[in-house]
Scaffold this active site. Structure first.
Site, PDB file in Angstrom:
ATOM      1  N   TYR A 143       0.836  -1.205   0.000  1.00  0.00           N
ATOM      2  CA  TYR A 143       0.000   0.000   0.000  1.00  0.00           C
ATOM      3  C   TYR A 143       0.874   1.260   0.000  1.00  0.00           C
ATOM      4  CZ  TYR A 143      -3.403   3.351   1.976  1.00  0.00           C
ATOM      5  OH  TYR A 143      -4.214   4.427   2.227  1.00  0.00           O
ATOM      6  N   LYS A 147       1.203   4.294  -2.713  1.00  0.00           N
ATOM      7  CA  LYS A 147       0.936   5.704  -2.379  1.00  0.00           C
ATOM      8  C   LYS A 147       2.148   6.579  -2.697  1.00  0.00           C
ATOM      9  CE  LYS A 147      -3.347   5.664  -1.072  1.00  0.00           C
ATOM     10  NZ  LYS A 147      -4.355   6.333  -1.908  1.00  0.00           N
TER      11      LYS A 147
HETATM   12  N1  SER Z   1      -5.590   3.979   7.447  1.00  0.00           N
HETATM   13  C1  SER Z   1      -4.807   3.399   6.402  1.00  0.00           C
HETATM   14  C2  SER Z   1      -4.481   1.986   6.679  1.00  0.00           C
HETATM   15  O1  SER Z   1      -4.415   1.637   7.837  1.00  0.00           O
HETATM   16  C3  SER Z   1      -3.525   4.169   6.231  1.00  0.00           C
HETATM   17  O2  SER Z   1      -3.688   5.111   5.245  1.00  0.00           O
HETATM   18  O3  SER Z   1      -4.237   1.247   5.763  1.00  0.00           O
END
Ligand code: SER
Length: 313
Positions: A143, A147
């Site tokens: 992730y 990003k």
């Molecule tokens: N709140 C998100 C997550 O925990 C972080 O951007 O993946």
């Protein structure tokens, strides 16, 4: 002022509240909600809705042309914990959806884009406390990698093609209207539900795991305010650090105990602990304050009070 807005991923945790807030500000008919699935009854009945796959350029283009959309908020994404399980699906969704809206703006089919980044852009070698805007990043999650890459592409499209893209690095978001899904900071929402339903909660992060967090009202205000800002004042076109509060699981538990004295919490850390350990404890958001006047309103006590009040119903 009237303008036509498209929200992609409108049924998620942020999208739901953003849709409501933008409909209040610009009128229900001006804000087109869209998602790959239908959302809550209150969202579906509050204004126009389109079923839309964020990875399908032509489908987005059709909606943009049909409603003469000027601004797009791209809120569809796979979050950190789920992305570790499905890396290629996460990359595909998180990156292709971004390219779709960036390319629509490059083709001058929309004028302005909001795209959310995250504290997940930072990694284990980043300074952990008061993390600066510009620093060593090296994200270690699927992730986070998506990003950080997204941030680079946003800045590139701004510099190269003049695309008006605006972004903030959200901390963990706490809200009561729609549950989050697949994130590492989700514990800070689940805990309120369990405290009210069962008076106990087993936390998947361990004691001392301090993370940056924010109440949803602040996040929505930040989002609308960076979109409203004069473009010339925005010096950062990758993504702005954004902060409100930082706490560890035992601190949120303590703030709940002040309202529910027999609430108990135990700890059973799982694979999400490693994700949380790679992120900052607190971030420095002075650039957002300087450039577009950002200031949070909710601390942990205020957040707990609001969460419990609203979830009690
Ligand atoms: N709140 C998100 C997550 O925990 C972080 O951007 O993946």
């Amino acid at each position: 002022m009237q303008k036509s807005i498209l929200i992609i991923g409108a049924c998620g945790q942020i999208g739901t509240e953003l849709t409501i807030a933008l409909r209040e500000k610009y009128g229900a008919e001006s804000v087109i909600a869209s998602d790959i699935r239908e959302g809550s009854e209150s969202l579906m009945s509050s204004g126009p809705f389109e079923l839309l796959d964020a990875t399908n350029y032509e489908a987005i283009e059709d909606v943009v042309m049909h409603y003469e959309i000027e601004e797009v908020y791209l809120m569809a994404a796979m979050l950190s914990a789920t992305a570790e399980k499905f890396p290629m699906r996460a990359w595909n969704l998180n990156m292709n959806s971004l390219f779709n809206v960036l390319n629509l703006a490059k083709e001058k089919k929309v004028a302005k884009i909001f795209w959310p980044s995250s504290i997940a852009v930072f990694g284990p070698n980043t300074p952990k406390d008061n993390t600066p805007q510009h620093t060593l990043m090296e994200p270690s999650t699927v992730y986070g990698i998506s990003k950080q890459s997204g941030e680079r592409w946003c800045e590139y499209y701004f510099k190269k093609f003049g695309v008006d893209v605006r972004s903030v690095r959200y901390p963990g978001l706490i809200s009561w209207k729609t549950l989050p899904g697949g994130g590492t900071t989700d514990y800070a929402v689940e805990i309120y539900h369990k405290a009210l339903e069962e008076k106990n909660y087993t936390c998947f992060l361990t004691k001392g795991t301090k993370l940056p967090m924010m109440f949803m009202d602040d996040a929505i205000r930040a989002t609308i305010s960076i979109m409203d800002a004069d473009g010339d004042t925005l010096k950062i076109r990758s993504s702005y650090n954004l902060a409100a509060m930082s706490f560890a699981p035992e601190e949120i538990a303590k703030s709940i105990k002040a309202h529910i004295p027999d609430f108990e919490m135990s700890y059973e850390p799982d694979f999400r602990q490693a994700i949380a350990d790679s992120w900052p404890s607190s971030v420095n958001d002075s650039k957002a304050t300087e450039d577009w006047d950002w200031k949070p309103e909710f601390n942990l006590e205020k957040t707990t009070k609001k969460m419990l009040e609203n979830l009690k119903g």
